[in-house]
Design a protein around this motif. Sequence first.
Motif, PDB file in Angstrom:
ATOM      1  N   ALA A  46      28.931   1.959  99.201  1.00 48.59           N
ATOM      2  CA  ALA A  46      28.702   3.169  99.987  1.00 48.59           C
ATOM      3  C   ALA A  46      27.697   2.940 101.115  1.00 48.59           C
ATOM      4  N   LYS A  47      26.643   2.171 100.854  1.00 51.31           N
ATOM      5  CA  LYS A  47      25.593   1.953 101.850  1.00 51.31           C
ATOM      6  C   LYS A  47      25.974   0.926 102.909  1.00 51.31           C
ATOM      7  N   TYR A  48      26.848  -0.003 102.534  1.00 55.41           N
ATOM      8  CA  TYR A  48      27.197  -1.097 103.448  1.00 55.41           C
ATOM      9  C   TYR A  48      28.722  -1.245 103.555  1.00 55.41           C
ATOM     10  N   PRO A  49      29.422  -0.202 103.999  1.00 53.88           N
ATOM     11  CA  PRO A  49      30.888  -0.276 104.042  1.00 53.88           C
ATOM     12  C   PRO A  49      31.418  -1.292 105.048  1.00 53.88           C
ATOM     13  N   ASN A  50      30.561  -1.715 105.987  1.00 53.46           N
ATOM     14  CA  ASN A  50      30.971  -2.717 106.976  1.00 53.46           C
ATOM     15  C   ASN A  50      30.906  -4.142 106.427  1.00 53.46           C
ATOM     16  N   ARG A  51      30.353  -4.330 105.228  1.00 54.08           N
ATOM     17  CA  ARG A  51      30.249  -5.670 104.622  1.00 54.08           C
ATOM     18  C   ARG A  51      31.523  -5.954 103.822  1.00 54.08           C
ATOM     19  N   THR A  52      32.618  -5.993 104.554  1.00 52.75           N
ATOM     20  CA  THR A  52      33.945  -6.022 103.922  1.00 52.75           C
ATOM     21  C   THR A  52      34.206  -7.281 103.095  1.00 52.75           C
ATOM     22  N   GLU A  53      33.495  -8.364 103.384  1.00 52.29           N
ATOM     23  CA  GLU A  53      33.715  -9.607 102.643  1.00 52.29           C
ATOM     24  C   GLU A  53      33.358  -9.477 101.165  1.00 52.29           C
ATOM     25  N   ILE A  54      32.437  -8.582 100.849  1.00 53.61           N
ATOM     26  CA  ILE A  54      31.962  -8.488  99.463  1.00 53.61           C
ATOM     27  C   ILE A  54      32.429  -7.225  98.734  1.00 53.61           C
ATOM     28  N   ILE A  55      33.064  -6.309  99.452  1.00 54.77           N
ATOM     29  CA  ILE A  55      33.458  -5.042  98.820  1.00 54.77           C
ATOM     30  C   ILE A  55      34.387  -5.257  97.615  1.00 54.77           C
ATOM     31  N   PRO A  56      35.429  -6.082  97.724  1.00 55.95           N
ATOM     32  CA  PRO A  56      36.279  -6.266  96.525  1.00 55.95           C
ATOM     33  C   PRO A  56      35.504  -6.761  95.304  1.00 55.95           C
ATOM     34  N   GLU A  57      34.567  -7.681  95.521  1.00 55.53           N
ATOM     35  CA  GLU A  57      33.795  -8.214  94.393  1.00 55.53           C
ATOM     36  C   GLU A  57      32.808  -7.177  93.850  1.00 55.53           C
ATOM     37  N   LEU A  58      32.262  -6.344  94.734  1.00 54.63           N
ATOM     38  CA  LEU A  58      31.388  -5.260  94.275  1.00 54.63           C
ATOM     39  C   LEU A  58      32.170  -4.265  93.415  1.00 54.63           C
ATOM     40  N   ILE A  59      33.372  -3.956  93.842  1.00 53.69           N
ATOM     41  CA  ILE A  59      34.213  -3.033  93.066  1.00 53.69           C
ATOM     42  C   ILE A  59      34.539  -3.656  91.711  1.00 53.69           C
ATOM     43  N   GLU A  60      34.908  -4.916  91.716  1.00 55.06           N
ATOM     44  CA  GLU A  60      35.228  -5.608  90.467  1.00 55.06           C
ATOM     45  C   GLU A  60      34.019  -5.632  89.530  1.00 55.06           C
ATOM     46  N   THR A  61      32.849  -5.883  90.081  1.00 54.02           N
ATOM     47  CA  THR A  61      31.630  -5.896  89.272  1.00 54.02           C
ATOM     48  C   THR A  61      31.362  -4.518  88.696  1.00 54.02           C
ATOM     49  N   SER A  62      31.534  -3.488  89.513  1.00 54.30           N
ATOM     50  CA  SER A  62      31.323  -2.116  89.042  1.00 54.30           C
ATOM     51  C   SER A  62      32.263  -1.778  87.887  1.00 54.30           C
ATOM     52  N   VAL A  63      33.523  -2.162  88.028  1.00 53.47           N
ATOM     53  CA  VAL A  63      34.511  -1.905  86.973  1.00 53.47           C
ATOM     54  C   VAL A  63      34.131  -2.652  85.695  1.00 53.47           C
ATOM     55  N   GLU A  64      33.722  -3.908  85.851  1.00 52.30           N
ATOM     56  CA  GLU A  64      33.348  -4.701  84.673  1.00 52.30           C
ATOM     57  C   GLU A  64      32.137  -4.102  83.965  1.00 52.30           C
ATOM     58  N   GLU A  65      31.151  -3.636  84.740  1.00 49.99           N
ATOM     59  CA  GLU A  65      29.975  -2.998  84.128  1.00 49.99           C
ATOM     60  C   GLU A  65      30.375  -1.700  83.424  1.00 49.99           C
ATOM     61  N   LEU A  66      31.309  -0.972  83.998  1.00 49.07           N
ATOM     62  CA  LEU A  66      31.794   0.254  83.364  1.00 49.07           C
ATOM     63  C   LEU A  66      32.531  -0.063  82.065  1.00 49.07           C
ATOM     64  N   GLU A  67      33.270  -1.160  82.054  1.00 53.39           N
ATOM     65  CA  GLU A  67      33.926  -1.601  80.810  1.00 53.39           C
ATOM     66  C   GLU A  67      32.884  -1.969  79.752  1.00 53.39           C
ATOM     67  N   HIS A  68      31.791  -2.583  80.172  1.00 53.56           N
ATOM     68  CA  HIS A  68      30.711  -2.885  79.225  1.00 53.56           C
ATOM     69  C   HIS A  68      30.143  -1.586  78.653  1.00 53.56           C
ATOM     70  N   PHE A  69      29.960  -0.598  79.513  1.00 53.29           N
ATOM     71  CA  PHE A  69      29.478   0.705  79.045  1.00 53.29           C
ATOM     72  C   PHE A  69      30.435   1.287  78.010  1.00 53.29           C
ATOM     73  N   ARG A  70      31.722   1.222  78.309  1.00 51.84           N
ATOM     74  CA  ARG A  70      32.731   1.729  77.370  1.00 51.84           C
ATOM     75  C   ARG A  70      32.613   1.017  76.023  1.00 51.84           C
ATOM     76  N   ASP A  71      32.443  -0.300  76.062  1.00 53.36           N
ATOM     77  CA  ASP A  71      32.372  -1.080  74.832  1.00 53.36           C
ATOM     78  C   ASP A  71      31.097  -0.783  74.036  1.00 53.36           C
ATOM     79  N   VAL A  72      29.970  -0.637  74.745  1.00 51.80           N
ATOM     80  CA  VAL A  72      28.730  -0.295  74.046  1.00 51.80           C
ATOM     81  C   VAL A  72      28.842   1.108  73.458  1.00 51.80           C
ATOM     82  N   TYR A  73      29.446   2.023  74.213  1.00 55.11           N
ATOM     83  CA  TYR A  73      29.605   3.388  73.705  1.00 55.11           C
ATOM     84  C   TYR A  73      30.482   3.412  72.453  1.00 55.11           C
ATOM     85  N   ALA A  74      31.517   2.587  72.418  1.00 54.35           N
ATOM     86  CA  ALA A  74      32.373   2.520  71.219  1.00 54.35           C
ATOM     87  C   ALA A  74      31.559   2.065  70.002  1.00 54.35           C
ATOM     88  N   ILE A  75      30.676   1.107  70.208  1.00 57.11           N
ATOM     89  CA  ILE A  75      29.798   0.657  69.116  1.00 57.11           C
ATOM     90  C   ILE A  75      28.879   1.805  68.693  1.00 57.11           C
TER      91      ILE A  75
END
Length: 194
Positions: A46-75
């Motif tokens: 959101a803060k750096y939308p012009n940094r297009t080279e890293i946006i896909p990896e930031l999104i992927e990282t965000s999704v992976e962290e959210l999956e970790h949250f889901r897994d910890v919540y299941a525990i």
Amino acid sequence: MKFRIDLTVESKKEWVEAVINDFDTFLQDHADCERKASAMALSLVAKYPNRTEIIPELIETSVEELEHFRDVYAIMESRGIQLSHEIPQDMYIKQLLQICRDGRNERFMDRLLLASLVETRGAERFRLVYEALEEGEMKQFYHRLWASEARHGEVFVKMALNYFDEDEVYNRLEEMKQKEGVILDKLPIRAALH
């Protein structure tokens, strides 16, 4: 080029003991940290939308962290533990944010390097939790998280190198590592990731 960060200070044995002795509280904090990590990656988009080279990896990282949250919540659910109503302030993160410089480019670099430090510290601490747990599903879960967080620590350094000179990145990272070690060493021992 080196992407892995060598932390300047190791977590104390007392920290591991506090976590193992109050694992339910640790799980609550861990869940909060995963939510914040996911949000942080998206906030960089959101803060750096012009940094297009890293946006896909930031999104992927965000999704992976959210999956970790889901897994910890299941525990947590399986143990009858609820999420906190409010996420308490993380003094470790607050103090790290205070060392970030002003100026759009400087702050951008520092936020990436801060994320790298936080992920690397998370990996170190998940490894310690993994080593302290008895054989079983929980031990394997923290082994998986340890590997994932270590990879994230490297990803943010690579992102910074897309935009900044290698010497500048590594010199600033060294400064921030030193400050992170001082901050960590002064934190109270508690059953929390930081």
